[in-house]
Design a protein around this motif. Sequence first.
Motif, PDB file in Angstrom:
ATOM      1  N   ASP A 116     -26.976  43.883 -32.079  1.00  0.00           N
ATOM      2  CA  ASP A 116     -25.915  43.146 -31.380  1.00  0.00           C
ATOM      3  C   ASP A 116     -25.980  41.652 -31.639  1.00  0.00           C
ATOM      4  O   ASP A 116     -24.978  40.942 -31.510  1.00  0.00           O
ATOM      5  CB  ASP A 116     -25.996  43.403 -29.863  1.00  0.00           C
ATOM      6  CG  ASP A 116     -25.512  44.798 -29.493  1.00  0.00           C
ATOM      7  OD1 ASP A 116     -24.902  45.444 -30.364  1.00  0.00           O
ATOM      8  OD2 ASP A 116     -25.752  45.222 -28.358  1.00  0.00           O
ATOM      9  N   ASN A 135     -15.906  54.193 -43.403  1.00  0.00           N
ATOM     10  CA  ASN A 135     -17.047  53.350 -43.016  1.00  0.00           C
ATOM     11  C   ASN A 135     -18.287  54.165 -42.687  1.00  0.00           C
ATOM     12  O   ASN A 135     -19.154  53.731 -41.944  1.00  0.00           O
ATOM     13  CB  ASN A 135     -16.693  52.442 -41.819  1.00  0.00           C
ATOM     14  CG  ASN A 135     -17.666  51.273 -41.682  1.00  0.00           C
ATOM     15  OD1 ASN A 135     -18.137  50.710 -42.678  1.00  0.00           O
ATOM     16  ND2 ASN A 135     -18.001  50.914 -40.457  1.00  0.00           N
ATOM     17  N   PRO A 168     -25.141  38.913 -37.393  1.00  0.00           N
ATOM     18  CA  PRO A 168     -23.766  38.740 -37.883  1.00  0.00           C
ATOM     19  C   PRO A 168     -23.264  40.000 -38.571  1.00  0.00           C
ATOM     20  O   PRO A 168     -24.024  40.950 -38.788  1.00  0.00           O
ATOM     21  CB  PRO A 168     -23.901  37.586 -38.885  1.00  0.00           C
ATOM     22  CG  PRO A 168     -25.326  37.627 -39.328  1.00  0.00           C
ATOM     23  CD  PRO A 168     -26.113  38.089 -38.130  1.00  0.00           C
ATOM     24  N   ARG A 169     -22.002  40.006 -38.921  1.00  0.00           N
ATOM     25  CA  ARG A 169     -21.382  41.175 -39.560  1.00  0.00           C
ATOM     26  C   ARG A 169     -22.125  41.549 -40.832  1.00  0.00           C
ATOM     27  O   ARG A 169     -22.498  40.701 -41.634  1.00  0.00           O
ATOM     28  CB  ARG A 169     -19.912  40.853 -39.888  1.00  0.00           C
ATOM     29  CG  ARG A 169     -19.153  42.022 -40.471  1.00  0.00           C
ATOM     30  CD  ARG A 169     -17.695  41.638 -40.708  1.00  0.00           C
ATOM     31  NE  ARG A 169     -16.961  42.703 -41.332  1.00  0.00           N
ATOM     32  CZ  ARG A 169     -16.428  43.732 -40.680  1.00  0.00           C
ATOM     33  NH1 ARG A 169     -16.547  43.792 -39.378  1.00  0.00           N
ATOM     34  NH2 ARG A 169     -15.778  44.679 -41.311  1.00  0.00           N
ATOM     35  N   ASN A 198     -22.884  43.058 -44.535  1.00  0.00           N
ATOM     36  CA  ASN A 198     -22.213  43.143 -45.829  1.00  0.00           C
ATOM     37  C   ASN A 198     -22.372  44.550 -46.392  1.00  0.00           C
ATOM     38  O   ASN A 198     -23.474  45.118 -46.352  1.00  0.00           O
ATOM     39  CB  ASN A 198     -22.823  42.134 -46.812  1.00  0.00           C
ATOM     40  CG  ASN A 198     -22.561  40.701 -46.384  1.00  0.00           C
ATOM     41  OD1 ASN A 198     -21.425  40.301 -46.191  1.00  0.00           O
ATOM     42  ND2 ASN A 198     -23.632  39.928 -46.221  1.00  0.00           N
ATOM     43  N   THR A 199     -21.301  45.115 -46.908  1.00  0.00           N
ATOM     44  CA  THR A 199     -21.333  46.474 -47.449  1.00  0.00           C
ATOM     45  C   THR A 199     -20.696  46.522 -48.829  1.00  0.00           C
ATOM     46  O   THR A 199     -19.986  45.599 -49.237  1.00  0.00           O
ATOM     47  CB  THR A 199     -20.584  47.458 -46.523  1.00  0.00           C
ATOM     48  OG1 THR A 199     -19.203  47.089 -46.479  1.00  0.00           O
ATOM     49  CG2 THR A 199     -21.158  47.430 -45.120  1.00  0.00           C
ATOM     50  N   GLY A 216     -24.463  48.419 -38.275  1.00  0.00           N
ATOM     51  CA  GLY A 216     -25.420  47.346 -38.522  1.00  0.00           C
ATOM     52  C   GLY A 216     -26.534  47.813 -39.434  1.00  0.00           C
ATOM     53  O   GLY A 216     -26.485  48.904 -40.006  1.00  0.00           O
TER      54      GLY A 216
END
Length: 444
Positions: A202, A238, A205-206, A208-209, A301
């Motif tokens: 939580d 996703n 940060p977002r 990367n994928t 995450g």
Amino acid sequence: MENQGDAVTKHEQLLQHIENLKVGAKISVRKLAREMAVSEGTAYRAVKEAENLGIVITKERIGTVRVEKKPRGISEQLTFGDVVDIVEGHVLGGANGLDKPLHKYVIGAMKIDAMIRYIDADSLLIVGNRDDVHSLALEQGAGVLVTGGFGTSREVKELADKLDLPVISSRHDTFTVAYMINRAIFDRLIKKKIMLVEDIVDRKPRINTLKISSTAGELLRLSKESGEQRFPVTDEWNRVIGIIGRRDVEDVPEDQTIEKVMVRGPITAGLQTSLASAAQIMMWEGIDFLPIIDRNRKLVGSLTRKEVLRSLRDVRNQPQLGETFDHLIWNGFAEERSEEGKLFFHGFITPQMATDLGTISEGVISTLMMHSAFKAAKDITGSDHVLDNMSTYFVRPVQIEDSVIVTPRLLESSRRTCKLEIEITHHDTLVAKSVLMLQSIDHG
């Protein structure tokens, strides 16, 4: 008949619809099924899932309601609604106040004049069938728990509804409900202490994928921009289907897709996985990158071994709560050192450690030896360990109130493992012996 992919999609659509409802909105399975054009069974499963996620709650006499999801660990306090579940009670009045937090509870085993000094707003008075005391508590801003399965008067119920203060009835006696509430408070403290994966994810940060169609060149550019070495590979929904790192594309042309070199079917963990379990998974599987997924296997995450170990060290620096069975067993033992500086432990066998026959439980003996091994390994190597395997020999019984000495001895150690022999003795007589292989969770 809907196929599996369609069923999952419908389920997710229902959850999204429920999440988008206004806080306080009532939810009906029949209405939900009609609005979303699904069966009532599908709608019911979505509502139960939303309840598990903490975004809806079922209230007595009100029904299922959309609520704000509370951040984990925001409060150790129970609500009046929690008390209803804990004591297996039912609400006689004041149902609209079930969400109010409970600051303390008072046992009403005294005269009214003395009792009034202890009753504060947002407290809970535990008492029997005394209508005058029920009214007094409500007027002081407190809720009431009526024990013994008794009810209350119509006037008290009306006052409870007017003040939005719950009056609860439970079939259990006063001592039992007090114990049940106290146990629930300690359980909450223990749960709050246990750090979960979501506590770290939580704050990050977002993530990367990459996609299966991404090229080696894209991976290298993303790695340079973000400073990260490994990335999850996701599909169009996703969902995690693989993992790829810089080293995997060292000998691959930059215009080649990562499909053939990525690691498929990677090890993953959920948000509710404990941090210690995540560390063990990474250690046993020999991995340093762990994608985190939700209930629908969608990526939410990721964790690296470095992040997990850093967080575990932070947890160890916080005060410990000695209310788990392991802590209760181990707290009676003192740590000492021999003249040569070697660690050993001594303590007494308490009645709680005994079997029905009056001898010490084999499970307790194992727990004592494991704790002494962990302590000794930490003392010798400076690292924390988890149990890999254990061979135990029970030689002779030990009685209640006998004094015992637990002596660990190092057999061999490396950066990854630690092998110890543990002996438990009573008056220099061997009681039990064990050989344990431990794995370090700090290596990597």
